[in-house]
Design a protein around this motif. Structure first.
Motif, mmCIF file in Angstrom:
data_model
loop_
_atom_site.group_PDB
_atom_site.id
_atom_site.type_symbol
_atom_site.label_atom_id
_atom_site.label_comp_id
_atom_site.label_asym_id
_atom_site.label_seq_id
_atom_site.Cartn_x
_atom_site.Cartn_y
_atom_site.Cartn_z
ATOM 1 N N GLY A 7 0.849 -1.184 0.000
ATOM 2 C CA GLY A 7 0.000 0.000 0.000
ATOM 3 C C GLY A 7 0.882 1.230 0.000
ATOM 4 O O GLY A 7 0.544 2.270 0.569
ATOM 5 N N ASP A 36 2.629 -1.161 -4.570
ATOM 6 C CA ASP A 36 1.247 -0.776 -4.764
ATOM 7 C C ASP A 36 0.802 -1.312 -6.121
ATOM 8 O O ASP A 36 1.638 -1.515 -7.014
ATOM 9 C CB ASP A 36 1.089 0.752 -4.717
ATOM 10 N N ILE A 82 -2.742 -1.738 3.167
ATOM 11 C CA ILE A 82 -3.523 -1.816 1.938
ATOM 12 C C ILE A 82 -4.948 -1.349 2.193
ATOM 13 O O ILE A 82 -5.420 -1.326 3.329
ATOM 14 C CB ILE A 82 -3.522 -3.247 1.367
ATOM 15 N N THR A 143 -3.566 -2.289 8.258
ATOM 16 C CA THR A 143 -4.736 -2.432 7.404
ATOM 17 C C THR A 143 -5.979 -2.613 8.257
ATOM 18 O O THR A 143 -6.029 -3.469 9.136
ATOM 19 C CB THR A 143 -4.567 -3.644 6.470
#
Length: 447
Positions: A7, A36, A82, A143
Motif C-alpha cells: 500500500g 502498490d 492496503i 490495514t
C-alpha cells in the motif's frame, strides 16, 4: 535493514518516511520498498518522499514496484497498509449502510464488516506469500479493520504479525498532557479490541492519576474525548473510552448526523485524494507542500460528524499533532531489531491477557516488546458492560473470518445480524445483498 510497505502509494506514507528520516541510530531502516497496484500513486508518493529527503544525509533509499514477490523478498519488516476497494469502496460501504439507517464507518458496524469481508481474503493471501518468501520478516499491520485483519494473518504467521493503531497512543498522550504527566514514562492501563478499548488508569511513579481527572469536570472537558463523550458519561464509566466508542454510546445521534451530512467521510476523502493525486501528475506541482496542505485539511475534519453530534466543536491544535501510528511502528521496529525493550499498546494474540477471550483472539493491550516480538501484559478484567461489548464484537469478527474462509453467505449474514449496531436480521440480509452487488471482491460469498 529493509522495510517493505504494502500500500506504498497510500496518502499517509510520507508520515512513515518522515519517522524513518529522523532515525539516525545503528540498525535503522536504510532501504524502503514501496509496493502498490497503482503505479501512478507510487509515482506521486515518491515525489513527496524525494522532497522530504532533500538535504538529509544518508536518507533511506526508496524503491518502488508493482510486483508483490519482488517487494517481499529480503524484507526484514513488512508494513501492511492496503485498502481493498480503495476509498471508492469505503464511500460505497458508508452509503449502503446509511440507506438502511445503520452506521457505515470503515471499521465499526456494517461498514467495518463489509470492509473486513473483502479485505480478509487478500490479507490471508499476503500472509501466505510472506510465510513463503520472507519467513523471517516481521509483519506490522495497519490495514483496517486492524484487529480483525491481524487475527486473520496470525493464523498463518503466528506471533510474527503485530497490529498497530494510533488511537490508544493519541488518547494516552492527550490525557497525560491534561494531567501534566510525561506520556513517554507513564503507564497506561488500556484494554479492549482495536477501536473498542478503554483507558482505565494512568500511572506515574506507581500512582494512578486518572481519578484526579475523573473528579474534575473542567479538566474532563478540556480534551477531545472529554468533549466528545461529555464529563458526566465518562465519570459514569469510570474510564476514558477510545474515540471510536462514540459510535456505540451515541449511535443514534451519529447516524442522524451522518445521514444529514451532504457527504460521508469516505466520499470526502475519495474526492480530496483524487484531487491530490491528479495535482501530482503535473510536473510543476510542489509535492511536499501540496501533501502537507491536503493532510492538514484531512486531520482537521477527522470525526467531524461525531463532534457535530456531540456539540464538541472543532479540533484543538494539540489534537492535530503528529506522533501517531508511524511513531508506534518505528518504536516497534527499533525494539525488535535492536533488542531494545519497550512497552507499547498493540494488537496481538491474547495469550491470557484478557481473561474473557481465548488465547488466539487478537486484543489491544499493553505489550512488552523485545527482540522476540510483542508479549501482552495481563490486565485486570474489564467491567461487565465492557466485557459484554468486547465479546459480542469478537464473535462478529469470528463470523467474518469464517465467512471469508468458507465463502458462506449465511455466515456473512450472521456477522451483520449479530453486531450490536445492526438491529435486524432482515436488515443484515439486505446489507449482504447490497454489498455483494456493489463490490466484485465479495463475489465469493455464494454458499
Amino acid at each position: 535493514m529493509r522495510l517493505t510497505v504494502l500500500g506504498g502509494g497510500g496518502f499517509r506514507l510520507p508520515l512513515v518516511y518522515g519517522a524513518l528520516l529522523s532515525d539516525r541510530a545503528e540498525g535503522r531502516i536504510t532501504r524502503l520498498v514501496l509496493h502498490d497496484l497503482d503505479a501512478g500513486r507510487l509515482a506521486a508518493v515518491s515525489r513527496v518522499l524525494a522532497d522530504q529527503a532533500a538535504g538529509v544525509p544518508d536518507a533511506p533509499e526508496v524503491v518502488v514496484t508493482t510486483d508483490l514477490d519482488e517487494a517481499l523478498r529480503g524484507a526484514d519488516f513488512v508494513f501492511s497498509a492496503i485498502r481493498v476497494g480503495g476509498l471508492e469502496g469505503r464511500a460505497a460501504d458508508e452509503r449502503i449502510a446509511l440507506a438502511e439507517g445503520v452506521l457505515g464507518q470503515e471499521t465499526v458496524g456494517a461498514g467495518g464488516i463489509a470492509y473486513g469481508l473483502r479485505t480478509v481474503p487478500v490479507a490471508v493471501g499476503i500472509a501466505r506469500r510472506v510465510a513463503r518468501l520472507a519467513p523471517d520478516a516481521w509483519v506490522i499491520n495497519f490495514t483496517n479493520p486492524a484487529g480483525l485483519v491481524t487475527e486473520a494473518m496470525a493464523r498463518h504467521l503466528g506471533d510474527r504479525v503485530i497490529g498497530i493503531c494510533d488511537s490508544p497512543v493519541g488518547l494516552g498522550r492527550r490525557v497525560a498532557r491534561v494531567l501534566g504527566a510525561d506520556p513517554d514514562t507513564a503507564w497506561f492501563d488500556y484494554a479492549g479490541l482495536n477501536h473498542l478499548g478503554w483507558l482505565r488508569g494512568l500511572r506515574v511513579r506507581g500512582r494512578d492519576e486518572l481519578p484526579r481527572l475523573l473528579a474534575d469536570p473542567e479538566l474532563l472537558g478540556s480534551f477531545e474525548e472529554g468533549r466528545l463523550f461529555g464529563p458526566d458519561w465518562i465519570r459514569a464509566l469510570g474510564a476514558i473510552p477510545n474515540e471510536y466508542l462514540h459510535y456505540y454510546y451515541f449511535n443514534r445521534e451519529t447516524v442522524r448526523a451522518y445521514r444529514a451530512a451532504g457527504q460521508t467521510r469516505g466520499a470526502f476523502l475519495y474526492e480530496q485524494q483524487a484531487r491530490f493525486y491528479a495535482a501530482m501528475e503535473r510536473p510543476g506541482t510542489p509535492a511536499l507542500k501540496t501533501w502537507d496542505a491536503t493532510r492538514a485539511e484531512r486531520e482537521a475534519t477527522y470525526m467531524a460528524h461525531n463532534r457535530e453530534a456531540a456539540g464538541a466543536g472543532g479540533r484543538d491544535a494539540a489534537d492535530l499533532e503528529s506522533g501517531g501510528y508511524e511513531q508506534v511502528a518505528l518504536a516497534l521496529m527499533r525494539a525488535i531489531a535492536r533488542h531494545r525493550r519497550t512497552t507499547l499498546i498493540l494488537d496481538v494474540r491474547n495469550r491470557g491477557s484478557l481473561c474473557a477471550l481465548d488465547s488466539d483472539a487478537v486484543v489491544e493491550v499493553p505489550c512488552l516488546v523485545d527482540a522476540n516480538g510483542a508479549h501482552p501484559v495481563p490486565v485486570s478484567p474489564l467491567p461487565d458492560h465492557a466485557t459484554a461489548l468486547v465479546c459480542a464484537v469478537k464473535a462478529v469478527e469470528r463470523e467474518v473470518l469464517a465467512a471469508a474462509e468458507s465463502g458462506s453467505r449465511a455466515r456473512a449474514v450472521k456477522a451483520f445480524a449479530l453486531h450490536p449496531l445492526v438491529d435486524s436480521v432482515t436488515v443484515a440480509r439486505r446489507l449482504v445483498d447490497a454489498y455483494t452487488a456493489a463490490h466484485p471482491g465479495l463475489a465469493y460469498l455464494r454458499t
